[in-house]
Motif scaffolding. Structure first.
Motif, PDB file in Angstrom:
ATOM      1  N   TRP A  95       0.803  -1.135  -0.024  1.00 41.79           N
ATOM      2  CA  TRP A  95       0.043  -0.120   0.046  1.00 41.79           C
ATOM      3  C   TRP A  95       1.099   1.246   0.048  1.00 41.79           C
ATOM      4  CZ3 TRP A  95      -4.017   2.502  -1.147  1.00 41.79           C
ATOM      5  CH2 TRP A  95      -4.404   3.703  -0.690  1.00 41.79           C
ATOM      6  N   GLU A  96       2.041   1.273   0.811  1.00 41.29           N
ATOM      7  CA  GLU A  96       2.677   2.443   0.766  1.00 41.29           C
ATOM      8  C   GLU A  96       3.486   2.541  -0.488  1.00 41.29           C
ATOM      9  OE1 GLU A  96       3.299   4.764   3.182  1.00 41.29           O
ATOM     10  OE2 GLU A  96       1.689   3.821   4.045  1.00 41.29           O
ATOM     11  N   ARG A  97       3.768   1.598  -1.192  1.00 39.77           N
ATOM     12  CA  ARG A  97       4.558   1.717  -2.397  1.00 39.77           C
ATOM     13  C   ARG A  97       3.543   2.293  -3.407  1.00 39.77           C
ATOM     14  NH1 ARG A  97       8.890  -1.586  -3.867  1.00 39.77           N
ATOM     15  NH2 ARG A  97       8.537  -0.597  -5.932  1.00 39.77           N
ATOM     16  N   PHE A  98       2.466   1.591  -3.368  1.00 44.42           N
ATOM     17  CA  PHE A  98       1.312   2.225  -4.434  1.00 44.42           C
ATOM     18  C   PHE A  98       1.073   3.820  -3.935  1.00 44.42           C
ATOM     19  CE2 PHE A  98      -3.342   3.078  -5.221  1.00 44.42           C
ATOM     20  CZ  PHE A  98      -3.243   2.505  -6.505  1.00 44.42           C
ATOM     21  N   LYS A  99       0.745   4.183  -2.745  1.00 42.74           N
ATOM     22  CA  LYS A  99       0.375   5.508  -2.505  1.00 42.74           C
ATOM     23  C   LYS A  99       1.595   6.396  -3.104  1.00 42.74           C
ATOM     24  CE  LYS A  99       0.644   6.973   1.777  1.00 42.74           C
ATOM     25  NZ  LYS A  99       0.095   7.105   3.282  1.00 42.74           N
ATOM     26  N   GLU A 100       2.953   5.984  -2.713  1.00 52.57           N
ATOM     27  CA  GLU A 100       4.141   6.651  -3.250  1.00 52.57           C
ATOM     28  C   GLU A 100       4.009   7.254  -4.839  1.00 52.57           C
ATOM     29  OE1 GLU A 100       7.357   4.544  -1.741  1.00 52.57           O
ATOM     30  OE2 GLU A 100       6.954   5.273   0.337  1.00 52.57           O
ATOM     31  N   THR A 101       3.696   5.897  -5.412  1.00 51.76           N
ATOM     32  CA  THR A 101       4.050   5.995  -6.779  1.00 51.76           C
ATOM     33  C   THR A 101       2.646   6.460  -7.733  1.00 51.76           C
ATOM     34  OG1 THR A 101       3.228   3.695  -7.159  1.00 51.76           O
ATOM     35  CG2 THR A 101       5.498   4.289  -6.898  1.00 51.76           C
ATOM     36  N   THR A 102       1.283   6.332  -7.028  1.00 56.21           N
ATOM     37  CA  THR A 102       0.260   6.550  -7.766  1.00 56.21           C
ATOM     38  C   THR A 102      -0.640   7.641  -7.402  1.00 56.21           C
ATOM     39  OG1 THR A 102       0.353   4.098  -8.060  1.00 56.21           O
ATOM     40  CG2 THR A 102      -1.582   5.182  -8.576  1.00 56.21           C
ATOM     41  N   ILE A 103      -0.494   8.070  -5.901  1.00 53.25           N
ATOM     42  CA  ILE A 103      -1.462   8.902  -5.373  1.00 53.25           C
ATOM     43  C   ILE A 103      -0.788  10.424  -5.201  1.00 53.25           C
ATOM     44  CG2 ILE A 103      -2.968   9.440  -3.503  1.00 53.25           C
ATOM     45  CD1 ILE A 103      -3.471   6.362  -3.117  1.00 53.25           C
ATOM     46  N   SER A 104      -1.478  11.548  -5.634  1.00 57.02           N
ATOM     47  CA  SER A 104      -1.021  12.683  -5.426  1.00 57.02           C
ATOM     48  C   SER A 104      -0.624  12.988  -3.983  1.00 57.02           C
ATOM     49  CB  SER A 104      -1.652  13.527  -6.077  1.00 57.02           C
ATOM     50  OG  SER A 104      -1.446  15.125  -5.396  1.00 57.02           O
ATOM     51  N   GLU A 105       0.348  13.606  -3.592  1.00 57.85           N
ATOM     52  CA  GLU A 105       0.686  13.933  -2.119  1.00 57.85           C
ATOM     53  C   GLU A 105      -0.373  14.819  -1.628  1.00 57.85           C
ATOM     54  OE1 GLU A 105       4.612  15.170  -0.787  1.00 57.85           O
ATOM     55  OE2 GLU A 105       5.460  13.695  -2.060  1.00 57.85           O
ATOM     56  N   THR A 106      -1.153  15.798  -2.342  1.00 57.97           N
ATOM     57  CA  THR A 106      -1.938  16.615  -2.030  1.00 57.97           C
ATOM     58  C   THR A 106      -3.134  15.749  -1.486  1.00 57.97           C
ATOM     59  OG1 THR A 106      -3.028  16.851  -4.227  1.00 57.97           O
ATOM     60  CG2 THR A 106      -1.404  18.291  -3.636  1.00 57.97           C
ATOM     61  N   SER A 107      -3.355  14.517  -1.958  1.00 55.30           N
ATOM     62  CA  SER A 107      -4.607  13.756  -1.533  1.00 55.30           C
ATOM     63  C   SER A 107      -4.097  12.908   0.098  1.00 55.30           C
ATOM     64  CB  SER A 107      -4.875  12.547  -2.434  1.00 55.30           C
ATOM     65  OG  SER A 107      -5.226  13.393  -3.692  1.00 55.30           O
ATOM     66  N   PHE A 108      -2.709  12.876   0.591  1.00 60.41           N
ATOM     67  CA  PHE A 108      -2.469  12.370   1.560  1.00 60.41           C
ATOM     68  C   PHE A 108      -3.421  12.728   2.818  1.00 60.41           C
ATOM     69  CE2 PHE A 108       2.116  11.100   0.033  1.00 60.41           C
ATOM     70  CZ  PHE A 108       1.419  10.099  -0.785  1.00 60.41           C
ATOM     71  N   SER A 109      -3.673  14.069   3.073  1.00 61.01           N
ATOM     72  CA  SER A 109      -4.421  14.389   4.215  1.00 61.01           C
ATOM     73  C   SER A 109      -5.826  13.745   3.996  1.00 61.01           C
ATOM     74  CB  SER A 109      -4.213  15.957   4.211  1.00 61.01           C
ATOM     75  OG  SER A 109      -4.954  16.598   3.160  1.00 61.01           O
ATOM     76  N   THR A 110      -6.279  14.005   3.065  1.00 61.48           N
ATOM     77  CA  THR A 110      -7.755  13.229   2.861  1.00 61.48           C
ATOM     78  C   THR A 110      -7.748  11.736   3.244  1.00 61.48           C
ATOM     79  OG1 THR A 110      -8.168  14.870   1.465  1.00 61.48           O
ATOM     80  CG2 THR A 110      -9.914  12.870   1.308  1.00 61.48           C
ATOM     81  N   LEU A 111      -6.669  11.137   2.770  1.00 63.38           N
ATOM     82  CA  LEU A 111      -6.473   9.702   2.950  1.00 63.38           C
ATOM     83  C   LEU A 111      -6.452   9.547   4.433  1.00 63.38           C
ATOM     84  CD1 LEU A 111      -3.906   8.471   0.116  1.00 63.38           C
ATOM     85  CD2 LEU A 111      -6.235   7.701   0.487  1.00 63.38           C
ATOM     86  N   PHE A 112      -5.534   9.997   5.012  1.00 59.55           N
ATOM     87  CA  PHE A 112      -5.451  10.092   6.607  1.00 59.55           C
ATOM     88  C   PHE A 112      -6.648  10.224   7.224  1.00 59.55           C
ATOM     89  CE2 PHE A 112      -4.615  12.136  10.697  1.00 59.55           C
ATOM     90  CZ  PHE A 112      -3.611  10.987  11.285  1.00 59.55           C
ATOM     91  N   GLU A 113      -7.373  11.459   6.831  1.00 60.64           N
ATOM     92  CA  GLU A 113      -8.787  11.612   7.385  1.00 60.64           C
ATOM     93  C   GLU A 113      -9.753  10.378   7.439  1.00 60.64           C
ATOM     94  OE1 GLU A 113     -10.685  13.942  10.177  1.00 60.64           O
ATOM     95  OE2 GLU A 113      -8.740  14.450   9.168  1.00 60.64           O
TER      96      GLU A 113
END
Length: 146
Positions: free
Chosen positions: A85-103
């Motif tokens: 999941w972390e590798r997927f997140k790093e390579t595929t999901i924009s960092e601007t979405s990380f806060s929403t993912l965290f929430e």
């Protein structure tokens, strides 16, 4: 899908779970066919805005030790799932979405919480805070349902 959203992108992957109902050799052959078909599809000029995420290859090559498998020795362990999941997140999901993912993750964990005393003041505050988080997220993302 592209008629609804011409800017959408697709991410393809091959499951890292071994399906050995028909045998180990047959599983490997099946995965090889899927990988070949997917690579042929992705090389086709008609499929722009597509990507391949190597979940299967990560499991087979980087996490090949059996400590990364569950008790059945077929399914990835929670450590492997988190790693992939972390590798997927790093390579595929924009960092601007990380806060929403965290929430969203925080809310999901809150929904799974089993209170010791469901009528306590502390738990009622926890529930209220969780509802506020859900409402705030749904204002920004009305399609989200919890």
């Amino acid at each position: 899908i592209r008629q609804l959203n011409p800017n959408c992108a697709f991410v393809f992957t091959i499951s890292p779970v071994r399906h050995i109902k028909d045998g180990f050799v047959e599983n490997q052959r099946s995965k090889a066919h899927l990988i070949t078909a997917l690579q042929n599809l992705l090389s086709d000029y008609l499929f722009d805005k597509t990507n391949y995420f190597p979940a299967y290859e990560i499991m087979m090559d980087e996490l090949r030790d059996y400590r990364f498998y569950g008790n059945d020795l077929l399914h990835p362990s929670s450590v492997a799932i988190d790693y992939i999941w972390e590798r997927f997140k790093e390579t595929t999901i924009s960092e601007t979405s990380f806060s929403t993912l965290f929430e969203v993750d925080s809310i999901q964990k809150g929904l799974l919480h089993k209170p010791y005393n469901p009528h306590s003041e502390r738990h009622l505050k926890f529930q209220s805070k969780k509802k506020k988080k859900i409402t705030k997220l749904q204002q920004n993302y009305p399609f989200m349902q919890f």
